[in-house]
Design a protein around this motif. Structure first.
Motif, PDB file in Angstrom:
ATOM      1  N   TRP A 123       0.801  -1.222   0.000  1.00 38.12           N
ATOM      2  CA  TRP A 123       0.000   0.000   0.000  1.00 38.12           C
ATOM      3  C   TRP A 123       0.833   1.271   0.000  1.00 38.12           C
ATOM      4  O   TRP A 123       0.670   2.137  -0.857  1.00 38.12           O
ATOM      5  CB  TRP A 123      -0.946  -0.005   1.196  1.00 38.12           C
ATOM      6  CG  TRP A 123      -1.751   1.258   1.303  1.00 38.12           C
ATOM      7  CD1 TRP A 123      -1.577   2.291   2.186  1.00 38.12           C
ATOM      8  CD2 TRP A 123      -2.845   1.652   0.474  1.00 38.12           C
ATOM      9  NE1 TRP A 123      -2.490   3.291   1.967  1.00 38.12           N
ATOM     10  CE2 TRP A 123      -3.276   2.919   0.923  1.00 38.12           C
ATOM     11  CE3 TRP A 123      -3.502   1.052  -0.609  1.00 38.12           C
ATOM     12  CZ2 TRP A 123      -4.348   3.592   0.331  1.00 38.12           C
ATOM     13  CZ3 TRP A 123      -4.560   1.731  -1.190  1.00 38.12           C
ATOM     14  CH2 TRP A 123      -4.965   2.975  -0.721  1.00 38.12           C
ATOM     15  N   ARG A 169       3.617   2.921  -2.908  1.00 39.81           N
ATOM     16  CA  ARG A 169       3.162   3.666  -4.084  1.00 39.81           C
ATOM     17  C   ARG A 169       2.397   4.895  -3.629  1.00 39.81           C
ATOM     18  O   ARG A 169       1.521   4.831  -2.774  1.00 39.81           O
ATOM     19  CB  ARG A 169       2.263   2.788  -4.949  1.00 39.81           C
ATOM     20  CG  ARG A 169       2.946   1.562  -5.537  1.00 39.81           C
ATOM     21  CD  ARG A 169       1.975   0.769  -6.386  1.00 39.81           C
ATOM     22  NE  ARG A 169       1.425   1.582  -7.464  1.00 39.81           N
ATOM     23  CZ  ARG A 169       0.373   1.209  -8.209  1.00 39.81           C
ATOM     24  NH1 ARG A 169      -0.222   0.051  -7.960  1.00 39.81           N
ATOM     25  NH2 ARG A 169      -0.071   1.993  -9.173  1.00 39.81           N
ATOM     26  N   ARG A 170       2.742   6.030  -4.191  1.00 37.26           N
ATOM     27  CA  ARG A 170       2.122   7.309  -3.853  1.00 37.26           C
ATOM     28  C   ARG A 170       2.056   7.537  -2.343  1.00 37.26           C
ATOM     29  O   ARG A 170       0.998   7.795  -1.775  1.00 37.26           O
ATOM     30  CB  ARG A 170       0.722   7.393  -4.454  1.00 37.26           C
ATOM     31  CG  ARG A 170       0.727   7.496  -5.967  1.00 37.26           C
ATOM     32  CD  ARG A 170      -0.688   7.578  -6.504  1.00 37.26           C
ATOM     33  NE  ARG A 170      -1.383   6.306  -6.338  1.00 37.26           N
ATOM     34  CZ  ARG A 170      -2.694   6.158  -6.536  1.00 37.26           C
ATOM     35  NH1 ARG A 170      -3.427   7.184  -6.875  1.00 37.26           N
ATOM     36  NH2 ARG A 170      -3.255   4.970  -6.391  1.00 37.26           N
ATOM     37  N   ASN A 218       2.928   9.987  -0.459  1.00 36.61           N
ATOM     38  CA  ASN A 218       2.474  11.304  -0.011  1.00 36.61           C
ATOM     39  C   ASN A 218       0.988  11.315   0.291  1.00 36.61           C
ATOM     40  O   ASN A 218       0.533  11.992   1.211  1.00 36.61           O
ATOM     41  CB  ASN A 218       2.785  12.375  -1.079  1.00 36.61           C
ATOM     42  CG  ASN A 218       4.248  12.765  -1.074  1.00 36.61           C
ATOM     43  OD1 ASN A 218       4.816  12.990  -0.026  1.00 36.61           O
ATOM     44  ND2 ASN A 218       4.851  12.808  -2.238  1.00 36.61           N
ATOM     45  N   LYS A 219       0.229  10.561  -0.469  1.00 43.32           N
ATOM     46  CA  LYS A 219      -1.213  10.499  -0.279  1.00 43.32           C
ATOM     47  C   LYS A 219      -1.615   9.329   0.601  1.00 43.32           C
ATOM     48  O   LYS A 219      -2.398   9.467   1.538  1.00 43.32           O
ATOM     49  CB  LYS A 219      -1.910  10.396  -1.642  1.00 43.32           C
ATOM     50  CG  LYS A 219      -3.419  10.285  -1.553  1.00 43.32           C
ATOM     51  CD  LYS A 219      -4.040  10.209  -2.947  1.00 43.32           C
ATOM     52  CE  LYS A 219      -5.568  10.100  -2.871  1.00 43.32           C
ATOM     53  NZ  LYS A 219      -6.180  10.021  -4.222  1.00 43.32           N
ATOM     54  N   ARG A 220      -1.055   8.162   0.314  1.00 41.77           N
ATOM     55  CA  ARG A 220      -1.518   6.952   0.979  1.00 41.77           C
ATOM     56  C   ARG A 220      -1.112   6.866   2.449  1.00 41.77           C
ATOM     57  O   ARG A 220      -1.795   6.233   3.243  1.00 41.77           O
ATOM     58  CB  ARG A 220      -1.007   5.730   0.222  1.00 41.77           C
ATOM     59  CG  ARG A 220      -1.665   5.562  -1.150  1.00 41.77           C
ATOM     60  CD  ARG A 220      -1.252   4.270  -1.811  1.00 41.77           C
ATOM     61  NE  ARG A 220      -2.081   3.974  -2.972  1.00 41.77           N
ATOM     62  CZ  ARG A 220      -2.027   2.827  -3.637  1.00 41.77           C
ATOM     63  NH1 ARG A 220      -1.190   1.880  -3.249  1.00 41.77           N
ATOM     64  NH2 ARG A 220      -2.818   2.630  -4.679  1.00 41.77           N
ATOM     65  N   CYS A 221       0.003   7.478   2.807  1.00 42.52           N
ATOM     66  CA  CYS A 221       0.444   7.406   4.200  1.00 42.52           C
ATOM     67  C   CYS A 221      -0.478   8.183   5.137  1.00 42.52           C
ATOM     68  O   CYS A 221      -0.469   7.962   6.348  1.00 42.52           O
ATOM     69  CB  CYS A 221       1.870   7.923   4.329  1.00 42.52           C
ATOM     70  SG  CYS A 221       3.106   6.765   3.658  1.00 42.52           S
ATOM     71  N   CYS A 280       6.941   5.522   4.967  1.00 43.42           N
ATOM     72  CA  CYS A 280       6.352   6.859   4.917  1.00 43.42           C
ATOM     73  C   CYS A 280       7.314   7.940   5.386  1.00 43.42           C
ATOM     74  O   CYS A 280       6.911   9.101   5.541  1.00 43.42           O
ATOM     75  CB  CYS A 280       5.094   6.893   5.780  1.00 43.42           C
ATOM     76  SG  CYS A 280       3.762   5.818   5.191  1.00 43.42           S
ATOM     77  N   LYS A 320       7.294  11.722   4.510  1.00 43.48           N
ATOM     78  CA  LYS A 320       6.187  11.921   3.571  1.00 43.48           C
ATOM     79  C   LYS A 320       5.051  12.630   4.276  1.00 43.48           C
ATOM     80  O   LYS A 320       4.862  12.515   5.451  1.00 43.48           O
ATOM     81  CB  LYS A 320       5.708  10.591   3.018  1.00 43.48           C
ATOM     82  CG  LYS A 320       6.802   9.817   2.288  1.00 43.48           C
ATOM     83  CD  LYS A 320       7.348  10.567   1.112  1.00 43.48           C
ATOM     84  CE  LYS A 320       8.404   9.785   0.359  1.00 43.48           C
ATOM     85  NZ  LYS A 320       8.995  10.548  -0.739  1.00 43.48           N
TER      86      LYS A 320
END
Length: 361
Positions: free
Chosen positions: A325, A328-329, A331-334, A358, A361
């Motif tokens: 999870w 990838r990306r 900055n958003k997913r964390c 993270c 991030k």
């Protein structure tokens, strides 16, 4: 604009926005500028300063000479303002009371509750029944993970006359540089799922701990039970809705609404005060044993966790791990909140479980 700025006092560096300032906004624009445009600009400003909170209204604060890098103890107290003359509609005379208050000092990674969030099982129970057992277990679990430094539970207020008060034990709440925030909650009773308190109130001014800070607190709906009157044992809200504040609307025939000098408004239901007791050996010991994972020793959890994802317009739960999870990306997913098997928010963000992935991030 009045509704949007009803309870919102913001102190951010030298910038201060308060309801009294909002009234001046139309004078900053031409006569043709619509209120909707002004409201949109205000919303943009609010989102731009998203790290600050709008769930309480500052009454007063005074700084101490004690540096924020020194662990300290605070005492918290609550004074009731929920009364018939302030909140006249359907006021439950003879049965009005407050459940025990739960206070917790914590790091930014822990979220007891927040506007727009989904109530955890602990928040749901206290909002609907005043029961503190599940929330206490949630707080203890986060204390074990070093994200909650300390917590305390007060007695209830059995007779909520105006001015009735309750407080934590002296020096019962510890705060340190990693855990500078305090959140609290208590049920407004009787009610379907209404509560008050504040979340993520910072106990220092950026340099020193506050000697004393007082805030007005307001009524909130947990989004877990139906009902528009002061009553218990109502039907559950299905599906569960986000936690939201009560707003004035267009009618006086609503709970917590009163008519003031500026029209319909929601007046505060209480005053929460935090007073500095100073450094203590107990808080120094608690701080030393609650050090958050540093960047060079951060390790991701190997366990799976549940998040909510949207695909093709449909929302569903998904079981993932850090490598699947958060890699990838990030900055958003964390920043996503993890969920229970039932889809409720746990109060733990992905970045808490995946600090290495993270990182920064």
């Amino acid at each position: 604009l009045k509704q949007y700025s009803q309870r919102n006092t913001l102190e951010y560096a030298s910038l201060s926005i308060h309801q009294s300032h909002i009234k001046l906004l139309p004078n900053m624009f031409s006569q043709s500028t619509s209120k909707a445009t002004i409201a949109a600009l205000l919303l943009f400003a609010r989102l731009s300063l998203a790290q600050e909170n709008f769930n309480f209204e500052l009454i007063s604060s005074s700084s101490s000479g004690t540096s924020k890098d020194q662990p300290v103890a605070f005492t918290a107290s609550f004074e009731n303002l929920w009364a018939r003359d302030r909140h006249p509609f359907a006021y439950p005379s003879g049965s009005e009371h407050w459940s025990p208050f739960v206070f917790a000092t914590h790091s930014p990674e822990y979220v007891m509750w927040e506007e727009g969030g989904m109530a955890s099982p602990g928040i749901e129970l206290i909002a609907e029944t005043g029961g503190i057992g599940i929330l206490r277990n949630e707080v203890r679990a986060q204390q074990d993970e070093k994200y909650v430094l300390s917590y305390d539970i007060t007695s209830m207020i059995p007779d909520a006359f105006e001015g009735a008060s309750v407080s934590t034990g002296s020096s019962s709440l510890c705060a340190d540089e990693d855990h500078p925030l305090v959140s609290s909650i208590s049920m407004i009773a009787p009610s379907p799922d209404w509560f008050s308190g504040q979340y993520n109130l910072r106990l220092h001014d950026g340099t020193n701990w506050y000697r004393k800070i007082e805030v007005y607190v307001y009524p909130w709906d947990a989004g877990t039970e139906e009902g528009e009157r002061y009553s218990l044992r109502n039907s559950p809200t299905s599906p569960q809705e986000p936690i939201l504040p009560f707003m004035p609307g267009s009618s006086e025939d609503k709970v917590f609404v009163s008519r003031g000098n500026n029209g319909l408004e929601i007046e505060p239901v209480g005053i929460t005060t935090f007073e500095l007791d100073g450094p203590s050996q107990e808080c120094s010991s608690a701080s030393a044993s609650s050090v958050l994972p540093s960047a060079d020793v951060a390790m991701d959890s190997s366990s799976q966790f549940i998040i909510r994802v949207k695909r093709a317009g449909e929302s569903r739960l998904r079981k993932v791990n850090c490598s699947v999870w958060a890699s990838r990306r990030p900055n958003k997913r964390c920043k996503k909140m993890t969920r229970t098997l039932q889809g409720r928010r746990t109060g733990v963000r992905v970045q808490t479980l995946c600090p290495a992935t993270c990182m920064n991030k």
